[in-house]
Enzyme design. Structure first.
Site, PDB file in Angstrom:
ATOM      1  CB  CYS A 307      -0.951   0.032   1.178  1.00 56.68           C
ATOM      2  SG  CYS A 307      -2.153   1.387   1.017  1.00 56.68           S
ATOM      3  CB  CYS A 487      -4.005   3.659  -3.041  1.00 57.45           C
ATOM      4  SG  CYS A 487      -3.080   4.222  -1.607  1.00 57.45           S
TER       5      CYS A 487
END
Length: 558
Positions: A307, A487
């Site tokens: 991430c 994201c």
């Protein structure tokens, strides 16, 4: 000579001559072991010739001949004893050095981890794949029987592993599947950002592994030690073996906390925290909620990482709290990024830059955290700007949110499945291994150039399931992965910039722009992150319900 260092005590080399011995002595070696039987090659000097030259040079010698391909358990034991008794450092040789490296590997099997042995020999240019089962078995020859065998074996019970198991079961309910994973708890890691922001409680992000493994899927609660892909076998700790017809590799990645000097000793205290660990995310919120003034650092290591937006999500939520509490004017926010851009997909950068301005954060690009002194509250960064010499800078802090460097798991990096960088080597479209046709991979561990996010695994799982099922049916790959990753950048409490993109940074929005414009901060995206996505994860993704992730078919012209 081509001398390869194995350890401080041992180096190995291909066949040497009597003329080489003086140079060997001058290089500091004090003993030579010969592992090649006399007469094996027509141009091979005898051991007596080597021994004579060695005595002249003041070196001790040992003749421990091994027939090629026949390294016995007793041979390895004798080699280990010799290393313990001969003056060091020792140089061992055979025709290529492989037998000597093999003897060392087996002799150290009860003293070192399998991954350390494989990594050491691999770095020296020797592949120990042929004896890996013996290494796992403490250097002794195990039986060749397989303890269990399944149609599909999945390594890793994280987001990717459980999802693909569930997706396979939805397509072929009678398929014999086993998941290998030693963990007792499964974590919803995307939720840790919100734990660090005071929105979620940590307990909400954890469930027992046993409650999530799909029905009729065998859970093998063990760690993987090594792979034997040519024999379709996974080797577990303790040298148990699991056979497979098809293998899916999804163990995630390794957070290398030890990659930053001094970090491990100070994590969870001295103002040092990280949302990348379940037990530390609550400490992030404690620090943020109690901080009234001072300097707050937020770090981001080199890619790839899990991430890529998470390092700055922590910064934005912290800045938002300080803004709302009226303390922002007394807090110096510094973003220390090893990379050269705020975010890799340019369409999302303008919205993010407005929040950098709102929180008066300073962007420090090409700053990679090298070491940290928690008690002194000092962090040292390597500064590597393009076309300039590397420098170091030490920065004081009152709080620091650290994101550790990230690598493939050790047992993957030293395996035949890995590319040169250590990641599982797959075709980026079909997610099938480039060398072994009955192996697939998904999630953070494979080398496709996509963002490493749970959203990516959600899309990859049905792709792998569909292609594995096609292979079982004797067909070629049916669907392809477009690199999708998501994201949700939590820029403030209540608003998110929802970045969705695929290979090459191509925007891949899930919703029409009039409903949700991902390039702008929206409350709709926050609702997705806080309210919708957790139950989608637990109740859909991990149960094989593929909502909004229909795999893209491979066209006949592809």
């Amino acid at each position: 000579m081509d001398i390869k260092t194995i350890s401080k005590r041992l180096s190995v080399t291909p066949q040497i001559t009597a003329a080489d011995v003086l140079a060997i002595a001058e290089a500091g070696f004090r003993a030579i072991i010969c592992n090649r039987p006399d007469g094996e090659g027509a141009d091979q000097p005898t051991f007596e010739e080597i021994e004579t030259a060695a005595k002249t040079a003041g070196l001790e010698t040992l003749y421990l001949p091994i027939v090629s391909g026949k390294v016995g358990d007793d041979d390895a034991e004798k080699f280990g004893d010799a290393l313990d008794t001969l003056p060091g450092p020792v140089l061992a040789y055979c025709r290529t050095g492989t037998r000597s490296a093999t003897l060392w590997s087996l002799s150290q099997a009860s003293k070192m981890s399998t991954t350390d042995i494989l990594a050491t020999t691999k770095a020296a240019g020797y592949d120990m794949g042929g004896v890996v089962r013996r290494i796992v078995n403490g250097g002794k020859t195990p039986t060749n029987t397989t303890d269990a065998s399944y149609e599909v074996v999945i390594v890793g019970a994280g987001a990717g592993g459980i999802s693909v198991a569930a997706s396979l079961k939805a397509r072929k309910p009678n398929l014999q599947i086993a998941i290998i994973d030693p963990a007792d708890i499964h974590y919803y890691q995307p939720g840790w950002t919100l734990v660090g922001g005071g929105v979620f409680h940590a307990e909400e992000t954890a469930k027992t592994m046993g409650s999530l493994i799909p029905r009729d899927v065998t859970w093998i609660k063990s760690a993987v030690a090594a792979f034997e892909p040519k024999d379709n076998v996974v080797i577990l700790d303790g040298c148990r073996t699991v056979g497979y017809k098809r293998l899916i590799v999804a163990p995630g990645l390794k957070l290398n906390w030890n990659g930053i000097e001094g970090l491990v000793e100070t994590l969870g205290k001295n103002g040092v925290t990280s949302n990348y660990r379940y037990d530390l995310a609550p400490y992030t919120w404690k620090l943020v909620s109690e901080m009234k003034e001072g300097k707050a650092l937020f770090t981001q290591p080199p890619m790839p990482i899990k991430c890529a937006g998470a390092p700055q999500k922590a910064m934005y939520l912290s800045g938002d709290h300080w803004h709302r509490s009226g303390t922002l004017k007394d807090i110096d926010i510094q973003f220390m990024n090893a990379g050269g851009v705020l975010f890799g997909v340019k369409e999302y950068v303008p919205a993010l830059e407005k929040y950098i301005e709102k929180y008066d954060a300073t962007l420090n690009f090409f700053h990679n955290l090298k070491s940290i002194d928690g008690e002194a509250k000092k962090a040292t960064f390597t500064v590597a700007k393009p076309d300039t010499e590397k420098t170091e800078v030490t920065v004081d802090f009152d709080m620091i949110h650290v994101v550790p460097p990230q690598v493939a798991p050790d047992f993957i990096r030293v395996s035949p499945l890995a590319d040169a960088a250590g990641w599982v080597d797959v075709d980026q479209s079909t997610l099938r291994h480039k060398t072994y046709e009955n192996i697939w991979s998904l999630g953070d561990v494979m080398n496709a150039p996509n963002a490493k996010t749970a959203a990516a695994a959600r899309v990859q799982a049905p792709v792998v399931a569909e292609n594995v099922c096609a292979d079982i049916d004797g067909k070629s790959a049916a669907v392809q992965y477009n690199g999708y990753g998501s994201c949700p950048l939590t820029v403030e409490r209540g608003k998110i910039v929802l970045a969705e993109f695929g290979y090459g940074g191509k925007l891949l929005p899930s919703f029409p722009k009039f409903l949700l414009d991902g390039t702008k901060p929206t409350r709709a995206a926050w609702w997705l992150k806080e309210t919708a996505l957790p139950p989608v994860y637990w109740k859909a993704m991990l149960r094989g319900r593929e909502w909004m992730v229909k795999p893209e078919a491979i066209s006949a012209n592809s």
